[in-house]
Write a protein that holds these residues in place. Sequence first.
Motif, mmCIF file in Angstrom:
data_model
loop_
_atom_site.group_PDB
_atom_site.id
_atom_site.type_symbol
_atom_site.label_atom_id
_atom_site.label_comp_id
_atom_site.label_asym_id
_atom_site.label_seq_id
_atom_site.Cartn_x
_atom_site.Cartn_y
_atom_site.Cartn_z
ATOM 1 N N GLY A 138 7.934 -25.278 13.570
ATOM 2 C CA GLY A 138 8.074 -26.669 13.126
ATOM 3 C C GLY A 138 7.305 -26.978 11.865
ATOM 4 O O GLY A 138 7.004 -28.151 11.607
ATOM 5 N N ALA A 139 6.998 -25.982 11.078
ATOM 6 C CA ALA A 139 6.172 -26.227 9.885
ATOM 7 C C ALA A 139 6.580 -25.285 8.759
ATOM 8 O O ALA A 139 7.492 -24.461 8.893
ATOM 9 C CB ALA A 139 4.699 -26.067 10.222
ATOM 10 N N ARG A 140 5.848 -25.397 7.660
ATOM 11 C CA ARG A 140 6.157 -24.658 6.445
ATOM 12 C C ARG A 140 5.778 -23.174 6.585
ATOM 13 O O ARG A 140 4.714 -22.863 7.120
ATOM 14 C CB ARG A 140 5.365 -25.293 5.308
ATOM 15 C CG ARG A 140 5.655 -24.792 3.924
ATOM 16 C CD ARG A 140 4.809 -25.562 2.913
ATOM 17 N NE ARG A 140 5.217 -26.958 2.836
ATOM 18 C CZ ARG A 140 6.248 -27.392 2.101
ATOM 19 N NH1 ARG A 140 6.968 -26.547 1.404
ATOM 20 N NH2 ARG A 140 6.538 -28.679 2.078
ATOM 21 N N LEU A 141 6.643 -22.324 6.092
ATOM 22 C CA LEU A 141 6.368 -20.877 6.112
ATOM 23 C C LEU A 141 5.243 -20.561 5.121
ATOM 24 O O LEU A 141 5.122 -21.208 4.085
ATOM 25 C CB LEU A 141 7.637 -20.129 5.717
ATOM 26 C CG LEU A 141 7.554 -18.616 5.582
ATOM 27 C CD1 LEU A 141 8.748 -17.984 6.276
ATOM 28 C CD2 LEU A 141 7.549 -18.187 4.115
ATOM 29 N N ALA A 142 4.423 -19.580 5.474
ATOM 30 C CA ALA A 142 3.348 -19.162 4.564
ATOM 31 C C ALA A 142 3.646 -17.771 4.026
ATOM 32 O O ALA A 142 4.156 -16.914 4.759
ATOM 33 C CB ALA A 142 2.016 -19.152 5.306
ATOM 34 N N LEU A 143 3.371 -17.572 2.768
ATOM 35 C CA LEU A 143 3.461 -16.235 2.168
ATOM 36 C C LEU A 143 2.055 -15.872 1.719
ATOM 37 O O LEU A 143 1.537 -16.424 0.744
ATOM 38 C CB LEU A 143 4.420 -16.242 0.972
ATOM 39 C CG LEU A 143 4.494 -14.923 0.199
ATOM 40 C CD1 LEU A 143 4.963 -13.780 1.089
ATOM 41 C CD2 LEU A 143 5.420 -15.048 -1.006
ATOM 42 N N MET A 144 1.425 -14.996 2.460
ATOM 43 C CA MET A 144 0.037 -14.638 2.174
ATOM 44 C C MET A 144 0.026 -13.422 1.234
ATOM 45 O O MET A 144 0.301 -12.299 1.661
ATOM 46 C CB MET A 144 -0.706 -14.292 3.473
ATOM 47 C CG MET A 144 -0.564 -15.313 4.603
ATOM 48 S SD MET A 144 -1.069 -16.989 4.204
ATOM 49 C CE MET A 144 -2.773 -16.761 3.868
ATOM 50 N N ARG A 145 -0.263 -13.706 -0.026
ATOM 51 C CA ARG A 145 -0.300 -12.598 -0.998
ATOM 52 C C ARG A 145 -1.652 -11.913 -0.925
ATOM 53 O O ARG A 145 -2.699 -12.569 -0.921
ATOM 54 C CB ARG A 145 -0.059 -13.125 -2.419
ATOM 55 C CG ARG A 145 0.090 -11.972 -3.419
ATOM 56 C CD ARG A 145 0.512 -12.457 -4.771
ATOM 57 N NE ARG A 145 -0.520 -13.296 -5.370
ATOM 58 C CZ ARG A 145 -0.283 -14.208 -6.303
ATOM 59 N NH1 ARG A 145 0.944 -14.415 -6.740
ATOM 60 N NH2 ARG A 145 -1.266 -14.921 -6.809
ATOM 61 N N ASN A 146 -1.581 -10.615 -0.875
ATOM 62 C CA ASN A 146 -2.802 -9.809 -0.774
ATOM 63 C C ASN A 146 -3.389 -9.610 -2.176
ATOM 64 O O ASN A 146 -2.680 -9.215 -3.110
ATOM 65 C CB ASN A 146 -2.455 -8.456 -0.141
ATOM 66 C CG ASN A 146 -3.680 -7.696 0.304
ATOM 67 O OD1 ASN A 146 -4.757 -7.830 -0.285
ATOM 68 N ND2 ASN A 146 -3.518 -6.886 1.338
ATOM 69 N N GLU A 147 -4.673 -9.905 -2.288
ATOM 70 C CA GLU A 147 -5.340 -9.785 -3.598
ATOM 71 C C GLU A 147 -6.281 -8.589 -3.620
ATOM 72 O O GLU A 147 -7.259 -8.574 -4.364
ATOM 73 C CB GLU A 147 -6.162 -11.056 -3.888
ATOM 74 C CG GLU A 147 -5.433 -12.361 -3.656
ATOM 75 C CD GLU A 147 -4.391 -12.664 -4.734
ATOM 76 O OE1 GLU A 147 -4.251 -11.844 -5.651
ATOM 77 O OE2 GLU A 147 -3.708 -13.692 -4.623
ATOM 78 N N ALA A 148 -5.997 -7.579 -2.806
ATOM 79 C CA ALA A 148 -6.921 -6.439 -2.720
ATOM 80 C C ALA A 148 -7.108 -5.785 -4.083
ATOM 81 O O ALA A 148 -6.143 -5.543 -4.804
ATOM 82 C CB ALA A 148 -6.380 -5.421 -1.718
ATOM 83 N N GLU A 149 -8.349 -5.546 -4.379
ATOM 84 C CA GLU A 149 -8.645 -4.871 -5.644
ATOM 85 C C GLU A 149 -9.314 -3.537 -5.387
ATOM 86 O O GLU A 149 -9.191 -2.615 -6.190
ATOM 87 C CB GLU A 149 -9.538 -5.760 -6.506
ATOM 88 C CG GLU A 149 -8.778 -6.969 -7.041
ATOM 89 C CD GLU A 149 -9.647 -7.904 -7.839
ATOM 90 O OE1 GLU A 149 -10.873 -7.656 -7.919
ATOM 91 O OE2 GLU A 149 -9.119 -8.888 -8.364
ATOM 92 N N ALA A 150 -10.000 -3.476 -4.259
ATOM 93 C CA ALA A 150 -10.704 -2.235 -3.958
ATOM 94 C C ALA A 150 -9.695 -1.150 -3.591
ATOM 95 O O ALA A 150 -8.559 -1.434 -3.208
ATOM 96 C CB ALA A 150 -11.661 -2.465 -2.804
ATOM 97 N N GLY A 151 -10.107 0.082 -3.705
ATOM 98 C CA GLY A 151 -9.307 1.202 -3.218
ATOM 99 C C GLY A 151 -8.050 1.450 -4.047
ATOM 100 O O GLY A 151 -7.787 0.794 -5.052
ATOM 101 N N ASP A 152 -7.325 2.440 -3.576
ATOM 102 C CA ASP A 152 -6.083 2.804 -4.262
ATOM 103 C C ASP A 152 -4.971 2.838 -3.233
ATOM 104 O O ASP A 152 -5.190 2.484 -2.064
ATOM 105 C CB ASP A 152 -6.257 4.182 -4.927
ATOM 106 C CG ASP A 152 -5.445 4.269 -6.217
ATOM 107 O OD1 ASP A 152 -4.367 3.620 -6.272
ATOM 108 O OD2 ASP A 152 -5.878 4.972 -7.137
ATOM 109 N N TRP A 153 -3.818 3.318 -3.596
ATOM 110 C CA TRP A 153 -2.712 3.259 -2.647
ATOM 111 C C TRP A 153 -1.641 4.273 -2.985
ATOM 112 O O TRP A 153 -1.573 4.778 -4.114
ATOM 113 C CB TRP A 153 -2.107 1.869 -2.631
ATOM 114 C CG TRP A 153 -1.535 1.416 -3.965
ATOM 115 C CD1 TRP A 153 -2.244 0.952 -5.029
ATOM 116 C CD2 TRP A 153 -0.162 1.421 -4.367
ATOM 117 N NE1 TRP A 153 -1.404 0.635 -6.077
ATOM 118 C CE2 TRP A 153 -0.114 0.908 -5.690
ATOM 119 C CE3 TRP A 153 1.028 1.781 -3.736
ATOM 120 C CZ2 TRP A 153 1.093 0.773 -6.392
ATOM 121 C CZ3 TRP A 153 2.215 1.622 -4.437
ATOM 122 C CH2 TRP A 153 2.243 1.127 -5.756
ATOM 123 N N LEU A 154 -0.822 4.519 -2.011
ATOM 124 C CA LEU A 154 0.365 5.345 -2.231
ATOM 125 C C LEU A 154 1.484 4.795 -1.352
ATOM 126 O O LEU A 154 1.305 4.612 -0.148
ATOM 127 C CB LEU A 154 0.098 6.808 -1.837
ATOM 128 C CG LEU A 154 1.339 7.709 -1.929
ATOM 129 C CD1 LEU A 154 1.729 7.934 -3.396
ATOM 130 C CD2 LEU A 154 1.097 9.042 -1.247
#
Lengths: 768, 547
Positions: B446-462
């Motif tokens: 019954g409410a607004r959808l949230a889009l939680m953007r991740n602001e991670a800066e630490a570490g790396d990724w694959l």
Amino acid sequence: MTGAASRGEWRSLLGAALMALALLSSPARGQPPVPIPRPDLSSYGPSVRLVIESGLARIDELLAEESPDTRTLADAYGELGRAALFYSQTGLADACLRNAAELRPDDFRWHYYLAVHFQNERQLEEARAALERASTLQPGDGATLLRLGQVLELSGDPEAAAAFFERVEEAEPWAAAARYGLGRSAVRRGDTQAAIEHYEAALELQPNAAEVRQQLGLAYRDAGDLEAARAHLTARSGSALSFADPLVEALQVEFSNSSVYQGMKALAAGRFTEAARHYAEAVESDSANPVYRQALGGLLSTVGDLDGAVEQLEEALRLDPEKAMLRVALALALAQRDGFTDAVGEHFRIAREQAPGLKDARLGPAEAYARIGRFEEAEAELEAAIEEDPEDMDARLLWAEILLQQDRGEEAVRQLEIVVERWPKRPQVLLSYGRALSSVEEDAAASEVLQRVLEGDANPGQQSLAHLELGQTSDRLGNPERALFHYRRSARLRPESKPARIALALALADSGRHSEAAEVYSEILAVDPEDAEVRRERALSLAESGRLDEAIGELESAFEASADRQARDLLGLALATLQQRNGRSTEVEAVLRRLVEESPELPDAQFNLALVLGRRGELEGARRHLERALELDPKDAQAYLALSQLLAGTERFAEMRSTLERAHRELPDNLEIMRALTRLLVASPDRSVRDLPSALPLALKLCERQPAAGHSALVAAALAGSARFDEAVVWQTRAVAEAQEVGLDERQLSLMRQDLARYRQEAGSGDQ
Amino acid sequence: MSLSDPVRWLLLLLAVALPAGGDTCPEAPLLNDVARESGLEFVHDRGATGGKYNPETMGSGIAWLDYDGDGWLDAYVVQSGPFPPDGSAAAANRLFRNLGDGRFQDVTQSSGSGDRGYGQGVVAADVDGDGFTDLYLANYGADRLLKNRGDGTFEDVTEDSGLGTGGWSSSAALADVDRDGDLDLYLARYLEHIPEEEPFCANPDTGERWYCDPSVFEGESDRFFRNLGDGTFEDATESAGFAAADGKGMGVVMLDLDGDRWTDIYVTNDMTWNFLFINRGDGTFDDLSLLSGAAVSRDGMPEAGMGVAVGDIDGDRDADLAVTNYDVQTNTLYLNDGASRFEDASAGSGFGVPSFNMVGFGLALADFDRDGDLDAFVANGHTVETPARANVHYAQPDQLLLGDGAGHFTLATCLIQPEGPTVSRGIATADYDSDGDTDVAVQRSGARLALMRNEAEAGDWLGLVLHGANGNTDAIGARVELVTDRGIQVLWALAGDSYQSSSDRRLLFGLAEGVVVERVEVFWPSGRRQSALVAPVGRYLHLTEPL
């Protein structure tokens, strides 16, 4: 700041802060250490409100003093904290118990209760700290040690937890919980075998503890014993593991309102005796509380203790004379006890004056008359009320209920039709209307009305009743599946309602779904484990579903554990029955002998033991027990018949005759006894016992009551014995015809024909 | 500092209280709600009329998919709508196209994907093996299969497919259970519910009407549909061995749980025990629910299982299960021993306790802070507006729990911005902005959808994008091991998890500072195994199943 140095500094700052905080908030200055929240109690019942509000008032009163006594203030906080803990007012409990513990750091109770609060709220670090403080004050306290173990285990420190569990594992009140905790610790160590041993020990102490069974099952699984694992994991049991916890138990006992609360719970589950005990505790703890006395009085009235009810209600009325409803309750109880006296009428009159709009006061006299079976007067009251105000639908509704009580469904329907027209959506009205229609077997219409109850704003109790009624109409309409559906709904809507669950269980059993019936009985037992009748039914359902050994095992445990004699009687008899079915005759006899010894006045035990002994050839013993059964119940037809058979087996036909004659005197309408006696009188192997003149009227009566080939043949035999062969031929001819009609087998027909031929021959000889 | 200074007093007390709260916060929030500025604007309509119809409080979900094949993850959001359902425009689901610059555009109408059923769950995957991601919609009422035509539009093929069961579906999952190269469907269904027969249930304290709990209703039987590979399905519920299971299905995941490479199925049930079905490898399943230890709590009691997520939580390379439950029960962490024998490790792990006063629904396990281990995002919100217990509220904060890779979690809710209570339901994770961290979309009742953007800066990724060689083009069911100099991380490619939702099927590994990646090992759902060297990291690596 970094590392240990920073932590040390924080600690010293914290210590200073707490010390200063304690000084700043010293009660001597009239300031509580932690402000206590004022919860919204509007939705709580009067008894809860009373305790919390009086607790708050007491604290306010103390804080208003110039220099309140620390101990007194701590106790006031602590007492209110305990009440709040019991009623899950967590914010209030937290503040009060913190304050109490702060003010009285040497009082074990407040640290313990604070720990319980933290543990309940899963604040494990805080719980541990509070328990450690409690433990320093009472180092050997079992409940504290056990809770410390639990908190540590929940915190993921099984080794430390085990040390605490070990300290209490030998003490019976905590042993089960401690062994369970040790089992958990053993699992963490990877020692499955030790875990199994601990869990088995715990389960032995508390066979219904669900968590123990779950963990034991998993431990067996891990040990590779899948059969044992499955047995435990699929045995759904609903009890929580318990241990002696005096301070927590005291919450229930000491608070009068908690007693009322417990009483209400017991009442809702139909456990009247237990409810009465709780209410009596409440009254004892606060004898000046009219609410408690009214609750107790109402309950006593329900269970038929009218003296007790009147006593409580009179005292309640003395304490609160302005309460019209209380006066009505007293008037009703008095009417039930003494009849409709002037005093009763006077109470109703005052109640009407006090609360002119109160339906119960207005219609009270009618209800009082109805309760004592004076329906005519009740109806006259209601008729007068309706004449005065034809729109008085309450009166019509009550009248309909009274008519239903008298099985006058048609008239009830007529009254309710008027009420329904005015109040077409009221669930209570529709429920009554549905019941009335159902009582006159208007099942389709009843179903339609009861469905409307479900579609409206009926409360769960009303919906449950509607489903229950719908179940019965569905049954009558020949739709057992639909009936089952309604019984299920009924039970789900009011899980605490025993009738609903019992109806469901019976319907399941009737439809051959014995496993499910057993599950439903288990659910009832989870609420009321003492109900021996339900336990017996569960066992019988288990047995019917092929789990005979399990059924026997459960009954054995329950039988051994029960201290209540009536319950033991019931369980013991069921146990013997199932053991008999399982061919365990030694055990059957042992159980029955114990029952006879413990309850010598239990006819069923005497009877069953007689049968067991009789089968084994101990005829004298069997006879003694049958005669004892007959002493206890002189109208026990089965016992007479068994005794007569036993006497026949020992060729004591004269005694057999006197036994059956006695039986016939006691039970003149019992056909089986009549038949046995007639047969004996007609054809006793001991000719001295035969008595054909006496047999003839009996045989004729048998035929009159139940026409049958055998009975006609008995008449014929009696006539023939009196040399009345012509009549004998007529009756025997009739017997043969009846036998042919019902398809009696050829051998018996042949014997009957031989008798007929003999009678004809004798009749012919006479003619000659 | 003077102890007589009241302001300093307060500061001091707050300072000492914070560590005791167990909520660990670094300097800046990690997850920030950017729904409004991104254009992903959606308001859920639960259709609450005051009649307290149970379905009003249960939905709904969300799916991430690249529907147009442009490499950016689009969002499909499930709407519930008026209740009882009326099929009006207000009930239409919505598809938001990711424009690749952080913004979304509503393409519901042009895509033809706005189903108007009373929506609950959704799963996105290439059901027909044509390379385009389709949508299966689990509704209260008739379900729908929307085929992606590959041209930016969808077609309702429910009728032709043999799917589209009625009743009350909650969540769905897809995987190739028989290794025939196409995706089969498991449908978790909730309650037998007839609006006209909604019982009256009330808050015991106030008498106020509220939503009935599931015990008042009969459970709706789950369904299993075998994909015949020609665009049609057959109902194999009975033949596969699911017919006897009697539950009230909420969430479902499909993956290999016992290490035999055959896809197993785990279903959360509300107040009845959860199911674990182990694949025999012959098209049928063994119900090992109770024997597995993952059916009930450690106390032996069935719980109100809602959402479910899987991942290697304790670093032993098998799939552990995490389940959200009702308040007081706490959420449950079932650790796998590798042979589908589970232990309820909720207590002591830091996973259960923070949920004590919460009702959990959506659940995601992902490496949100990119330190090489799995964290948990839990979406909370009660089912009744006036909960009976003190300290329990209808709106509740979502929670972030940081994992340590060894089975322990620490609460870090303050990493979510804005903090504060909401009534959350389904969640789905995706690296929607392809910046190498896990974002999360949260549906709110019954409410607004949230889009939680991740602001991670630490570490790396694959990141890994798997391309299956047969009809299972997304390699659903694949297990991927990332071998590094610090150990091995494992992820599974799933279609359908959490609660009523479907996450990004790309696999995203977080890498702590200084970790050196050696190779990836892919265990394809067909049974094939592939090893690949990785260099460099910080990108999405496409791997195609060898023939």
